[in-house]
Scaffold this active site. Structure first.
Site, mmCIF file in Angstrom:
data_model
loop_
_atom_site.group_PDB
_atom_site.id
_atom_site.type_symbol
_atom_site.label_atom_id
_atom_site.label_comp_id
_atom_site.label_asym_id
_atom_site.label_seq_id
_atom_site.Cartn_x
_atom_site.Cartn_y
_atom_site.Cartn_z
ATOM 1 N N ASP A 203 0.063 28.715 -11.733
ATOM 2 C CA ASP A 203 0.723 28.977 -10.457
ATOM 3 C C ASP A 203 1.281 27.707 -9.848
ATOM 4 O OD1 ASP A 203 -1.600 27.928 -9.219
ATOM 5 O OD2 ASP A 203 -2.541 29.917 -9.408
ATOM 6 N N LYS B 199 2.173 31.796 -6.560
ATOM 7 C CA LYS B 199 2.068 32.540 -5.315
ATOM 8 C C LYS B 199 2.476 31.642 -4.156
ATOM 9 C CE LYS B 199 -2.026 33.926 -6.451
ATOM 10 N NZ LYS B 199 -3.422 34.296 -6.255
ATOM 11 N N MET C 90 -5.129 25.746 3.126
ATOM 12 C CA MET C 90 -4.088 26.688 3.577
ATOM 13 C C MET C 90 -4.015 26.709 5.104
ATOM 14 S SD MET C 90 -5.161 29.753 0.979
ATOM 15 C CE MET C 90 -6.919 29.492 1.189
HETATM 16 N N1 SAH Z 1 -8.510 26.288 -5.723
HETATM 17 C C1 SAH Z 1 -7.841 25.256 -4.977
HETATM 18 C C2 SAH Z 1 -7.437 25.695 -3.596
HETATM 19 C C3 SAH Z 1 -6.416 26.768 -3.572
HETATM 20 S S1 SAH Z 1 -5.957 27.227 -1.927
HETATM 21 C C4 SAH Z 1 -8.777 24.029 -4.906
HETATM 22 O O1 SAH Z 1 -9.953 24.103 -5.255
HETATM 23 O O2 SAH Z 1 -8.286 22.964 -4.518
HETATM 24 C C5 SAH Z 1 -4.494 26.300 -1.715
HETATM 25 C C6 SAH Z 1 -4.685 25.207 -0.683
HETATM 26 O O3 SAH Z 1 -5.368 24.114 -1.261
HETATM 27 C C7 SAH Z 1 -3.396 24.597 -0.202
HETATM 28 O O4 SAH Z 1 -2.837 25.376 0.839
HETATM 29 C C8 SAH Z 1 -3.858 23.251 0.321
HETATM 30 O O5 SAH Z 1 -4.450 23.377 1.576
HETATM 31 C C9 SAH Z 1 -4.949 22.912 -0.660
HETATM 32 N N2 SAH Z 1 -4.462 22.011 -1.723
HETATM 33 C C10 SAH Z 1 -4.488 22.222 -3.046
HETATM 34 N N3 SAH Z 1 -4.029 21.150 -3.718
HETATM 35 C C11 SAH Z 1 -3.691 20.238 -2.800
HETATM 36 C C12 SAH Z 1 -3.175 18.925 -2.856
HETATM 37 N N4 SAH Z 1 -2.883 18.329 -4.018
HETATM 38 N N5 SAH Z 1 -2.967 18.268 -1.698
HETATM 39 C C13 SAH Z 1 -3.267 18.850 -0.527
HETATM 40 N N6 SAH Z 1 -3.771 20.086 -0.404
HETATM 41 C C14 SAH Z 1 -3.981 20.768 -1.526
#
Ligand code: SAH
Length: 464
Positions: free
Chosen positions: A248, A270, A383
């Site tokens: 994704d 998504k 998010m």
């Molecule tokens: N499973 C993922 C989270 C998915 S929800 C995890 O464990 O990191 C998606 C949210 O994760 C985004 O809206 C943001 O808030 C955060 N996110 C994921 N990667 C990021 C990154 N490289 N920098 C900043 N925020 C990030």
């Protein structure tokens, strides 16, 4: 070739170590691991070395070396900083035709220690013939990362069935084909995933000529927050063996690059509020592909079990009896915090940290605001960009000070990382001012102020 590599069976054999310090200890540990009975001779012997030798049934002799110490020994190690003594030990050993190693003096050695990758019974030895030991060690480090730690168990499994397979296939070609299949197929997959019993079951079925199940498998893999260096070894290995990849939006292109070149790639990205492929359809796709016998990689940003809907996907797989593995990844909170110089907990500022979804379903009521304002707690919102004004307002309304430090980390851990710090009072303003966009992580709490002290670290990271 200046040295012929041979693997020495030392079990129960006497080995002489001349020297009682740190270097002698290092060599002695290896020798004891290989089952040798040590005789350590030196005027002074460090406690740790003494304990090691005595604990493994060896002999400690506290005095200077004499030639008779060589009696009955199959290997001699000189590990002193006394060069004439080392030379003497070397000369005496060579005279008796006993292999000798003098630490750091290749010219005095008849045998040398390689750099070792130990996945017993699988052992890999790397040597530069004493010319560039650091290079040999670097190569070893690369091999360490490349060869899963469970490889030894795979070799152990093969050992248990070796003679049975030999009887079954007297022809060496057939036997080789059998083992190649084992080491590159589902048996190895299971064993390397830590499922030894299942690996053994599959191997026995194969020996009995039962047709292997045509079913595929799903790997639910956390790809980390962006920097490819943050992948786990297991993630990388599965990425390189999968037939098809479902990924994704959060998976960085640099990470996708590391998947097997000829793997089919399917984007199921998504966007918030714009679900390119509905979750149910992704679940179904995983099931369908696996049923076609494919090894399916479901690659997710961060960790699959942290706001990753990983639970829903494997529920579906389990319901259809499809085998799967889940590989954890570094979640955005850990990755972004480390790369921004913000420790999530700190003895003086935060005794706990809470990962919170900022995706507000019905305005503001669905988060436990009273819990979120507890003191000495770091909050990390995933998010959280769209709901940010509401989040800040509610935290203040429920009692968290408007001055509470807070940070926005956009595209954390990547080359495009941007970090902005402020307070609950002005965070939303910063978003507008700097045109901050997703993916962005929000960290709220006193720990954010530590960034001022630890910021140099961020520059250091990006240099790597
Ligand atoms: N499973 C993922 C989270 C998915 S929800 C995890 O464990 O990191 C998606 C949210 O994760 C985004 O809206 C943001 O808030 C955060 N996110 C994921 N990667 C990021 C990154 N490289 N920098 C900043 N925020 C990030």
């Amino acid at each position: 070739m200046d040295f012929l590599p041979l693997f020495h069976n030392l079990r129960g054999s006497r080995v002489l170590v001349v020297g009682g310090g740190e270097i002698a200890l290092r060599k002695s540990r290896l020798l004891v691991d290989a089952g040798a009975l040590l005789r350590v001779v030196a005027p002074e012997i460090e406690v740790q070395l003494r304990e090691l030798v005595q604990g493994s049934g060896g002999q400690v002799i506290v005095r200077g070396y004499t030639e008779s110490d060589l009696n009955g020994c199959v290997l001699i190690i000189a590990a002193t900083d006394d060069e004439p003594l080392n030379a003497q030990v070397s000369q005496d050993s060579k005279k008796r035709c006993v292999p000798v190693n003098v630490v750091d003096s290749p010219a005095l050695c008849s045998v040398i220690f390689p750099a070792i990758v130990d996945r017993s019974p699988l052992v890999i030895a790397v040597s530069s013939g004493g010319d560039a030991p650091v290079l040999a060690r670097l190569i070893r480090a690369k091999l360490e990362t490349w060869i899963p730690s469970t490889y030894g168990q795979l070799a152990g499994l093969a050992a248990r069935f070796r003679s049975q397979v030999k009887n079954l296939f007297p022809d060496v070609q057939q036997r080789r084909a059998f083992w190649e299949d084992v080491f590159q197929g589902p048996v190895a997959d299971r064993q390397l995933a830590g499922q030894g019993a299942e690996a053994e079951r599959l191997l026995i079925a194969k020996i009995n000529g039962e047709a292997p199940s045509a079913g595929g498998e799903v790997y639910l893999v956390g790809a980390g927050p962006g920097d490819p260096d943050l992948l786990t070894f297991r993630a990388l290995r599965l990425m390189q063996q999968a037939d098809v990849v479902l990924y994704d939006r959060l998976v960085a292109p640099a990470i996708l690059e590391l998947c097997r070149r000829d793997a089919e790639r399917v984007y199921v990205g998504k966007q918030r509020a714009d679900h390119a492929v509905p979750q149910e359809q992704i679940n179904q796709q995983l099931v369908d592909l696996a049923k076609q016998g494919k090894r399916v990689l479901r690659l997710k940003g961060g960790d699959p079990f942290i706001f990753g809907r990983g639970g829903e996907e494997i529920e579906e797989l389990a319901a259809h009896g499809i085998p799967f593995q889940v590989v954890p990844g570094i979640t955005a909170a850990s990755g972004c915090a480390a790369y921004a110089g913000i420790p999530l907990t700190h003895r003086d500022y935060a005794q706990s940290v809470r990962f919170v979804t900022g995706h507000l379903k019905d305005g503001s009521t669905d988060l436990p605001w009273n819990d979120l304002v507890a003191p000495a707690q770091t909050l990390v919102f995933y998010m959280g960009l769209i709901g940010l004004p509401i989040i800040c307002e509610q935290l203040i309304r429920h009692g968290r000070s408007a001055d509470t430090p807070a940070a926005l980390i956009q595209q954390g851990t990547t080359a495009n990382q941007r970090v902005f710090t402020g307070t609950l009072a002005n965070l939303s303003q910063l978003v507008a001012e700097h045109e901050v966009h997703a993916p962005t992580l929000v960290i709220v709490g006193e720990v954010v102020q530590l960034r001022e002290k630890l910021k140099w670290f961020e520059g250091a990271q990006s240099l790597v």
